[in-house]
Design a protein around this motif. Structure first.
Motif, mmCIF file in Angstrom:
data_model
loop_
_atom_site.group_PDB
_atom_site.id
_atom_site.type_symbol
_atom_site.label_atom_id
_atom_site.label_comp_id
_atom_site.label_asym_id
_atom_site.label_seq_id
_atom_site.Cartn_x
_atom_site.Cartn_y
_atom_site.Cartn_z
ATOM 1 N N SER A 66 0.870 -1.177 0.000
ATOM 2 C CA SER A 66 0.000 0.000 0.000
ATOM 3 C C SER A 66 0.904 1.224 0.000
ATOM 4 C CB SER A 66 -0.892 0.019 1.247
ATOM 5 O OG SER A 66 -0.082 0.146 2.410
ATOM 6 N N LEU A 67 0.301 2.411 -0.030
ATOM 7 C CA LEU A 67 1.091 3.634 0.059
ATOM 8 C C LEU A 67 1.876 3.674 1.366
ATOM 9 C CD1 LEU A 67 -1.282 6.418 -1.325
ATOM 10 C CD2 LEU A 67 0.845 5.602 -2.342
ATOM 11 N N GLU A 68 1.243 3.232 2.445
ATOM 12 C CA GLU A 68 1.915 3.269 3.743
ATOM 13 C C GLU A 68 3.096 2.307 3.777
ATOM 14 O OE1 GLU A 68 1.441 5.464 6.108
ATOM 15 O OE2 GLU A 68 0.014 6.357 4.688
ATOM 16 N N TRP A 69 2.915 1.119 3.176
ATOM 17 C CA TRP A 69 4.034 0.162 3.132
ATOM 18 C C TRP A 69 5.199 0.755 2.361
ATOM 19 C CZ3 TRP A 69 7.259 -1.997 -0.351
ATOM 20 C CH2 TRP A 69 8.013 -3.102 0.036
ATOM 21 N N PHE A 70 4.892 1.405 1.250
ATOM 22 C CA PHE A 70 5.946 1.982 0.417
ATOM 23 C C PHE A 70 6.702 3.066 1.190
ATOM 24 C CE2 PHE A 70 7.539 5.099 -2.617
ATOM 25 C CZ PHE A 70 8.240 4.285 -3.501
ATOM 26 N N LYS A 71 5.965 3.946 1.852
ATOM 27 C CA LYS A 71 6.608 5.035 2.595
ATOM 28 C C LYS A 71 7.466 4.497 3.739
ATOM 29 C CE LYS A 71 2.856 8.340 1.697
ATOM 30 N NZ LYS A 71 1.744 9.103 2.318
ATOM 31 N N LYS A 72 7.031 3.406 4.347
ATOM 32 C CA LYS A 72 7.735 2.863 5.501
ATOM 33 C C LYS A 72 8.984 2.091 5.104
ATOM 34 C CE LYS A 72 7.077 -0.297 9.411
ATOM 35 N NZ LYS A 72 6.126 -1.226 10.093
ATOM 36 N N ASN A 73 8.938 1.359 3.992
ATOM 37 C CA ASN A 73 10.012 0.423 3.659
ATOM 38 C C ASN A 73 10.920 0.867 2.528
ATOM 39 O OD1 ASN A 73 9.414 -2.192 5.318
ATOM 40 N ND2 ASN A 73 7.428 -1.525 4.519
ATOM 41 N N TYR A 74 10.427 1.755 1.645
ATOM 42 C CA TYR A 74 11.243 2.120 0.489
ATOM 43 C C TYR A 74 12.247 3.192 0.883
ATOM 44 C CZ TYR A 74 12.099 1.896 -4.511
ATOM 45 O OH TYR A 74 12.661 1.636 -5.725
ATOM 46 N N PRO A 75 13.450 3.192 0.296
ATOM 47 C CA PRO A 75 14.433 4.224 0.640
ATOM 48 C C PRO A 75 13.860 5.621 0.435
ATOM 49 C CG PRO A 75 15.443 2.520 -0.713
ATOM 50 C CD PRO A 75 13.971 2.236 -0.689
ATOM 51 N N PRO A 76 14.145 6.545 1.359
ATOM 52 C CA PRO A 76 13.648 7.920 1.195
ATOM 53 C C PRO A 76 14.270 8.557 -0.041
ATOM 54 C CG PRO A 76 15.234 7.780 2.996
ATOM 55 C CD PRO A 76 14.929 6.379 2.586
ATOM 56 N N LEU A 77 13.440 9.222 -0.822
ATOM 57 C CA LEU A 77 13.888 9.847 -2.055
ATOM 58 C C LEU A 77 13.968 11.356 -1.859
ATOM 59 C CD1 LEU A 77 11.446 7.930 -4.429
ATOM 60 C CD2 LEU A 77 13.766 7.259 -3.827
ATOM 61 N N LYS A 78 14.562 12.043 -2.827
ATOM 62 C CA LYS A 78 14.487 13.496 -2.820
ATOM 63 C C LYS A 78 13.019 13.915 -2.821
ATOM 64 C CE LYS A 78 16.931 16.109 -5.365
ATOM 65 N NZ LYS A 78 17.578 16.755 -6.531
ATOM 66 N N SER A 79 12.717 15.026 -2.216
ATOM 67 C CA SER A 79 11.322 15.403 -2.005
ATOM 68 C C SER A 79 10.513 15.432 -3.288
ATOM 69 C CB SER A 79 11.247 16.764 -1.310
ATOM 70 O OG SER A 79 11.895 17.760 -2.095
ATOM 71 N N ASP A 80 11.085 16.022 -4.378
ATOM 72 C CA ASP A 80 10.309 16.099 -5.609
ATOM 73 C C ASP A 80 10.094 14.721 -6.210
ATOM 74 O OD1 ASP A 80 13.003 15.859 -6.097
ATOM 75 O OD2 ASP A 80 12.949 17.033 -7.965
ATOM 76 N N GLN A 81 11.107 13.859 -6.138
ATOM 77 C CA GLN A 81 10.945 12.493 -6.655
ATOM 78 C C GLN A 81 9.942 11.717 -5.819
ATOM 79 O OE1 GLN A 81 14.935 10.867 -6.739
ATOM 80 N NE2 GLN A 81 14.881 10.903 -8.950
ATOM 81 N N HIS A 82 10.043 11.866 -4.516
ATOM 82 C CA HIS A 82 9.120 11.170 -3.621
ATOM 83 C C HIS A 82 7.686 11.567 -3.944
ATOM 84 C CE1 HIS A 82 6.803 10.642 0.129
ATOM 85 N NE2 HIS A 82 7.561 9.574 0.296
ATOM 86 N N ASP A 83 7.444 12.855 -4.072
ATOM 87 C CA ASP A 83 6.086 13.333 -4.361
ATOM 88 C C ASP A 83 5.598 12.817 -5.711
ATOM 89 O OD1 ASP A 83 6.161 14.656 -1.981
ATOM 90 O OD2 ASP A 83 6.622 16.628 -2.836
ATOM 91 N N ASN A 84 6.469 12.831 -6.723
ATOM 92 C CA ASN A 84 6.080 12.344 -8.054
ATOM 93 C C ASN A 84 5.746 10.857 -8.019
ATOM 94 O OD1 ASN A 84 6.233 14.754 -9.461
ATOM 95 N ND2 ASN A 84 8.412 14.506 -9.925
ATOM 96 N N TYR A 85 6.577 10.097 -7.337
ATOM 97 C CA TYR A 85 6.346 8.642 -7.251
ATOM 98 C C TYR A 85 5.009 8.369 -6.551
ATOM 99 C CZ TYR A 85 8.812 4.186 -7.990
ATOM 100 O OH TYR A 85 9.228 2.972 -8.471
ATOM 101 N N ILE A 86 4.818 9.025 -5.394
ATOM 102 C CA ILE A 86 3.591 8.821 -4.630
ATOM 103 C C ILE A 86 2.370 9.296 -5.426
ATOM 104 C CG2 ILE A 86 2.327 9.569 -2.581
ATOM 105 C CD1 ILE A 86 4.464 7.526 -1.976
ATOM 106 N N ASN A 87 2.484 10.451 -6.096
ATOM 107 C CA ASN A 87 1.361 10.960 -6.893
ATOM 108 C C ASN A 87 0.984 9.996 -8.005
ATOM 109 O OD1 ASN A 87 1.035 13.275 -5.400
ATOM 110 N ND2 ASN A 87 2.389 14.523 -6.690
ATOM 111 N N GLY A 88 1.994 9.309 -8.568
ATOM 112 C CA GLY A 88 1.695 8.302 -9.586
ATOM 113 C C GLY A 88 0.855 7.180 -9.018
ATOM 114 N N PHE A 89 1.196 6.736 -7.793
ATOM 115 C CA PHE A 89 0.407 5.692 -7.132
ATOM 116 C C PHE A 89 -1.017 6.171 -6.869
ATOM 117 C CE2 PHE A 89 4.575 3.981 -5.284
ATOM 118 C CZ PHE A 89 4.629 2.946 -6.198
ATOM 119 N N ILE A 90 -1.138 7.404 -6.380
ATOM 120 C CA ILE A 90 -2.465 7.944 -6.057
ATOM 121 C C ILE A 90 -3.321 8.036 -7.323
ATOM 122 C CG2 ILE A 90 -3.679 10.002 -5.242
ATOM 123 C CD1 ILE A 90 -1.296 10.475 -3.336
#
Length: 660
Positions: free
Chosen positions: A629-653
């Motif tokens: 889920s989104l929560e699993w990804f945020k908890k386990n995936y390596p932290p990304l640069k803020s803009d990349q993180h937001d883009n990746y998460i927005n793609g999932f959403i």
């Protein structure tokens, strides 16, 4: 009617004995591309890109060419083309090629008749395909190298089986084709010498040996090998004995030495290595003797460069000097240097001992003034190729060995294809094999490094219930691997990936990667794993460049889905969503078990607003990783640069992934 396509000589088509080859070189080029495609079809965009350079309306020209070919083949009652809006392919029910026929003969349980091989034409591979387009010429050159190598290997496999069956007619037919491909190869020369000797034709035996001598001297300025000279000495000894014996005396039967299974070693060698923990494979690097100082210098340079790199490879041990006892050497890399008026041809052949089976070969031709640079580049390619080819060869040997007879090295080799299956059962089986190998090799860090790979795969797949315990175990495995094998570039690379992917300690990860590069810059593992770390910190272009370097070193990866997923992640984070989707779909088709491939695919599909496809792959991933889920990804995936993180998460959403 069936259409026969010749690839191993000038490209031609025949149907029912009629030559139906189109006159247009572009038509022949298109046929070559689809005939050699993995699934028998090529996208229109790729065909147009390779056959026409801008600005000459490539897609329009392609439509005209397909129309012309359809008309030509239909008139000959031999239309095998299948074209839709996106792809051009061939109808497998109506086509066969000489190369694929040969591969089928090599795989078949029964040996082919000698006439089958005699009728196989081998000449200028993919000849007469000059269309004046640089992209196509580069593709054609790669395919010629691929076809030459694999045709040679298929024929060598058939030759070994024909010799086992003492099928002299077939041996002669196969050897003739092999010598057309590589006239300086001694194996077919020796096979022909043995056939002539079995027939009692002394004159032909001598003629065959002289032909071998002359070919080696003319093509690579070298003497015949010790094995060939020993064969002639044995034959002459038999002749002398036969001349001394009274008529009617049975011929002398020469007993063959007992050959060990590829996973078995002499008792002393095996016992010593299991105690010391040294790698269980040894490679002898040598060059053939030449009369030229320049040639010897180039070959010697390759010896030194390859030997130095192999010394730090994960499961290889370099033996620079010819050993007195060849029984305990597993592979031999032979370098030959052949001068012409303006160029120098450098050849490398990897032989598996004791049978001296050809496993890999590569030739390059370079201007004489540029020889040293070419030698250095070839040494890098050779080191990477040896790691790949020996991995494939040893894995195959491990599969064929009874489990109770597996050495510690064999257990490692068997574990590798299992862990790349990426199922819970296969990962557990691989872990068990590697645990046993580590116990039998208490002073070798390589099994520990492979166990760490199993560990982070389980972690990334979502197969672990206690992430903290998993992290602690991975920390122990990588630390122990480095304590045992501090100069093992593979173990250092694995430690780097654990630091980046699991611990998110990027500075530490790059320290490991820098050290791994110093130890072995030819390691495909180093280039691919370090690319992922660059993804995590936002250097997506650097990641893409490093993955291209990995692909140049390992153009044929035995387990492509793993690092193709890395390419998909890099493309998705770089914003190249169409490319990410294309790579991911092909990767999932190769192995649908790698959960990591679905994540960038789903995110990129969300960005592309292809919501139905995204939902399909979310539904495919759910039973494989129920907790994703989104929560699993945020908890386990390596932290990304803020803009990349937001883009990746927005793609999932956008794709419709649930939050928890």
């Amino acid at each position: 009617m069936i259409v026969d396509i010749s690839l191993l000589t000038r490209l031609s088509l025949s149907c029912g004995g009629r030559d139906i080859t189109p006159n247009s070189s572009k038509s022949r080029a298109l046929i070559a591309m689809i005939a050699l495609a993995r699934n028998g079809q090529v996208s229109r965009s790729r065909l147009s890109e390779f056959l026409w350079s801008p600005p000459r309306d490539p897609l329009g020209n392609l439509r005209q060419l397909i129309s012309f070919l359809n008309a030509h083949l239909t008139a000959e009652n031999a239309n095998f083309l299948k074209a839709d809006r996106r792809h051009v392919g061939l109808d497998f029910c109506r086509v066969r090629t000489d190369f694929h026929d040969l591969e089928g003969l090599a795989r078949a349980d029964d040996l082919p008749g000698a006439d089958k091989i005699r009728n196989l034409e081998v000449g200028e591979i993919l000849g007469d395909l000059d269309i004046g387009e640089a992209a196509f010429e580069e593709w054609a050159e790669e395919q010629r190298s691929y076809l030459q190598r694999n045709t040679y290997l298929a024929l060598m496999h058939l030759l070994e089986r024909a010799e086992d069956a003492t099928n002299d007619a077939l041996i002669e037919a196969i050897s003739d084709k092999l010598l057309k491909i590589e006239p300086a190869s001694e194996e077919p020369h020796r096979a022909l010498i043995k056939v002539a000797n079995r027939r009692g034709d002394k004159g032909m035996v001598i003629a065959r040996y002289k032909a071998c001598e002359e070919s080696l001297r003319r093509l690579i300025d070298a003497d015949t090998s010790l094995e060939t000279r020993q064969l002639m000495q044995e034959i002459r000894s038999d002749w002398a004995l036969a001349a001394q014996k009274p008529a009617g005396t049975p011929p002398t039967v020469r007993s063959e030495p007992d050959l060990l299974h590829p996973n078995e070693r002499s008792d002393v060698a095996a016992e010593t290595q299991e105690k010391t923990g040294s790698p269980l494979l040894r490679v002898n690097v040598r060059h053939v003797n030449t009369g030229s100082t320049v040639d010897a210098r180039v070959a010697g340079l390759i010896d030194e460069l390859v030997s130095e790199a192999l010394a730090d490879a994960a499961w290889l041990y370099s033996v620079v000097d010819d050993p007195a006892d060849m029984l305990d050497v597993d592979y031999e890399l032979v370098c030959s240097v052949s001068p012409t008026e303006e160029t120098i041809r450098i050849g490398l052949r990897l032989l598996k001992l004791p049978a001296r089976t050809l496993t890999w070969m590569q030739f390059v031709e370079t201007p004489a003034a540029d020889t040293i640079r070419a030698a250095k580049e070839l040494a890098i390619v050779a080191t990477a190729a040896l790691e790949r080819e020996i991995l494939i060869s040893e894995t195959s040997s491990a599969w064929s060995c009874p489990p109770e007879q597996l050495s510690a090295h064999g257990q490692q080799m068997l574990a590798i294809p299992l862990l790349f299956r990426l199922t819970p059962k296969a990962l557990n089986e691989a872990d068990s094999l590697l645990t046993s190998a580590a116990e039998r090799l208490p002073q070798n860090g390589t099994p520990m490094a492979w166990k760490a790979i199993v560990g982070f795969l389980k972690f990334g797949q979502g197969f672990t219930s206690d992430s903290r315990a998993s992290r602690e175990e991975l920390h122990f495995l990588t630390r122990r691997a480095l304590e045992l094998s501090p100069k093992n570039a593979f173990a250092v690379t694995v430690a780097g990936h654990v630091a980046a992917f699991v611990e998110h300690e990027y500075d530490l990860a790059f320290q490991f990667y820098e050290r791994a590069q110093q130890l072995n810059p030819s390691s495909a593992y180093y280039w691919a794993f370090s690319a992922l770390a660059h993804c995590y910190i936002g250097n997506t272009q650097e990641a893409i460049d490093r993955l291209e370097k990995y692909r140049s070193l390992w153009p044929i990866d035995p387990y492509p889905h793993f690092f193709n997923t890395a390419r998909c992640i890099a493309a998705s984070m770089h914003g190249a969503h169409e490319i990410a989707v294309s790579i991911a779909k092909k990767t999932i088709a190769e192995n649908p078990n790698f959960n990591a491939t679905y994540r960038p695919l789903i995110s990129s599909l969300g960005h592309l607003k292809r919501y139905d496809e995204a939902k399909y792959f979310i539904d495919e991933l759910k039973p494989r990783q129920p907790g994703f889920s989104l929560e699993w990804f945020k908890k386990n995936y390596p932290p990304l640069k803020s803009d990349q993180h937001d883009n990746y998460i927005n793609g999932f959403i956008k794709a419709g992934l649930e939050k928890d």
